[in-house]
Design an enzyme around this catalytic site. Sequence first.
Site, PDB file in Angstrom:
ATOM      1  N   ASP A 183      -0.947 -16.213  28.677  1.00  0.00           N
ATOM      2  CA  ASP A 183      -0.106 -15.534  27.689  1.00  0.00           C
ATOM      3  C   ASP A 183       0.373 -14.249  28.349  1.00  0.00           C
ATOM      4  OD1 ASP A 183       1.054 -14.083  25.634  1.00  0.00           O
ATOM      5  OD2 ASP A 183      -0.349 -14.799  24.123  1.00  0.00           O
ATOM      6  N   HIS A 184       1.636 -14.253  28.818  1.00  0.00           N
ATOM      7  CA  HIS A 184       2.090 -13.135  29.649  1.00  0.00           C
ATOM      8  C   HIS A 184       2.093 -11.803  28.906  1.00  0.00           C
ATOM      9  CE1 HIS A 184       5.991 -14.187  27.741  1.00  0.00           C
ATOM     10  NE2 HIS A 184       6.255 -12.907  27.904  1.00  0.00           N
ATOM     11  N   HIS A 246       1.438 -14.922  21.100  1.00  0.00           N
ATOM     12  CA  HIS A 246       1.578 -13.518  21.518  1.00  0.00           C
ATOM     13  C   HIS A 246       1.052 -12.539  20.466  1.00  0.00           C
ATOM     14  CE1 HIS A 246       3.778 -15.095  24.777  1.00  0.00           C
ATOM     15  NE2 HIS A 246       4.981 -15.085  24.257  1.00  0.00           N
TER      16      HIS A 246
END
Length: 509
Positions: A183-184, A246
């Site tokens: 999950d950037h 996110h």
Amino acid sequence: MKKIKDQVLVIFGASGDLTYRKLVPALFDLYKQKSLPDNFVVLGVARSSFTDESFKEKMIDGIRQFSISKDAPEKEVNTFAEKLFYLSINTDDGTEYSKLTSRLNEFDSEKGTDGNYLFYLSTPPNLYPLIPKFLAQEGLNESKGKIRRIVIEKPFGTDLKSAVELNKSLLNDYEEHQIYRMDHYLGKETVQNLLVTRFSNSIYEPLWNRNYIHHVEITAAESIGVENRGGYYDHSGAMRDMIQNHLFQLLALVAMEPPTVIESDAIRNEKLKVFQALRPLSHVDIQNNVIRGQYTAANVKRVPQKGYREEKGVDPNSRTETYVAMKMFIDNWRWGGVPFYVRTGKHLPTRVSEIVIHFKPTPLNLFVDNKEYCSDGNVLVIRIHPDEGILLKTGMKVPGNGYKVKEVNMDFHYSQLQDTYVPGAYERLLLDAMLGDSTLYTRGDALEFAWKFVQPILDYWETNPNAPLYGYPCGSWGPECADGLIEGENMTWRYPCKNLSDDGIYCEL
């Protein structure tokens, strides 16, 4: 930082945009920071018919456009490019993976990579169950003291059932500690700083609970529409694309209990407890506390913008949401009764992600005659992007007679650290995966609990075609009824600007 073991990074789907724009530029930035191991190889794997040389040429172009160190001398870029190689195979055919095994054995003997392999799946989600299985058939999942890890990009499942099935499939061949779910958002420096803000400052942590906090907002706004992703997005929507992953990860970092140590398992255990404590939503809760919207055509800065249903690849009668605002509660001792508000949307006035902590007002307003200042409580803003930093809104006396009070900003911006290198999100996450640090990656059990909370909302929308879907013009802050979610007199969402401290002065509209 501990030394990274020599290894091969195998990127499946290496001919795609993510490798070109994000992964290889981030690896070059790590190279510039002298963070890569001594013996390190990147092997791109995909169907496209690149050679080693043509793959290097394309990646050099990506470095020159997207790397933080894009202006590096040509000699450095070319030296790094010597670490890049390519293998063309049909990735959904298990019989082709013997070619990958042979190439990895060559690297071990010729490049000294010592049998350590990190596999990165930058592929369509339908390959997520297949590639790890084919790797296992070649014995490439067996660690035996070596690095054998897989990194998987989102989306990790499209609903609870598919997420559980994917987890089960992976765990048939891999241990949980070998699986890194990317999950950037969690790689952003300001997200990680949230832990430091909370747990290293005695002025915050004692107040971080139901006794002092009125409510919490988490916003991720985008100023663009779906652009060329209409075909994908119409089967995803804002709930799957942003909130389930996110924004729930940000929620967990805000709400978690202090871990015993700053280590992967300790932090991920506390995040899991947050998801377990989320109050399930009934049909009535979904009707009252979840608002979905879809952007409609409008002029933004005098430029006509298409409505969502007019976008390429989108069903003209689509009911896919491009905006979601929701109220939820965490039923534990720290947060009992404190509402958490989460929203995300496309084609909003500006691109911004932030967490806003609204503290309760003082028990007695001593400055009742001050008509220009009426505090509903102090506000702490943790800006994730852009203009990363922290902002605290507080009341101060205006010089002169009487007690005229004005709200002022006390702020810190990461841009003020001019001599400090701030790594990109993929740079940090790739480095952690190479090191074996899974702190910023999502664990399977937490992922399933997040889906478990979201699934009833998706089911309700699916089975109730008349459930409201509000239109909102491009360039607006979403459906007007979203303001009604916020509890409290005269309270509404914070409407942030591109610049952290400029709200109330100038805002991009």
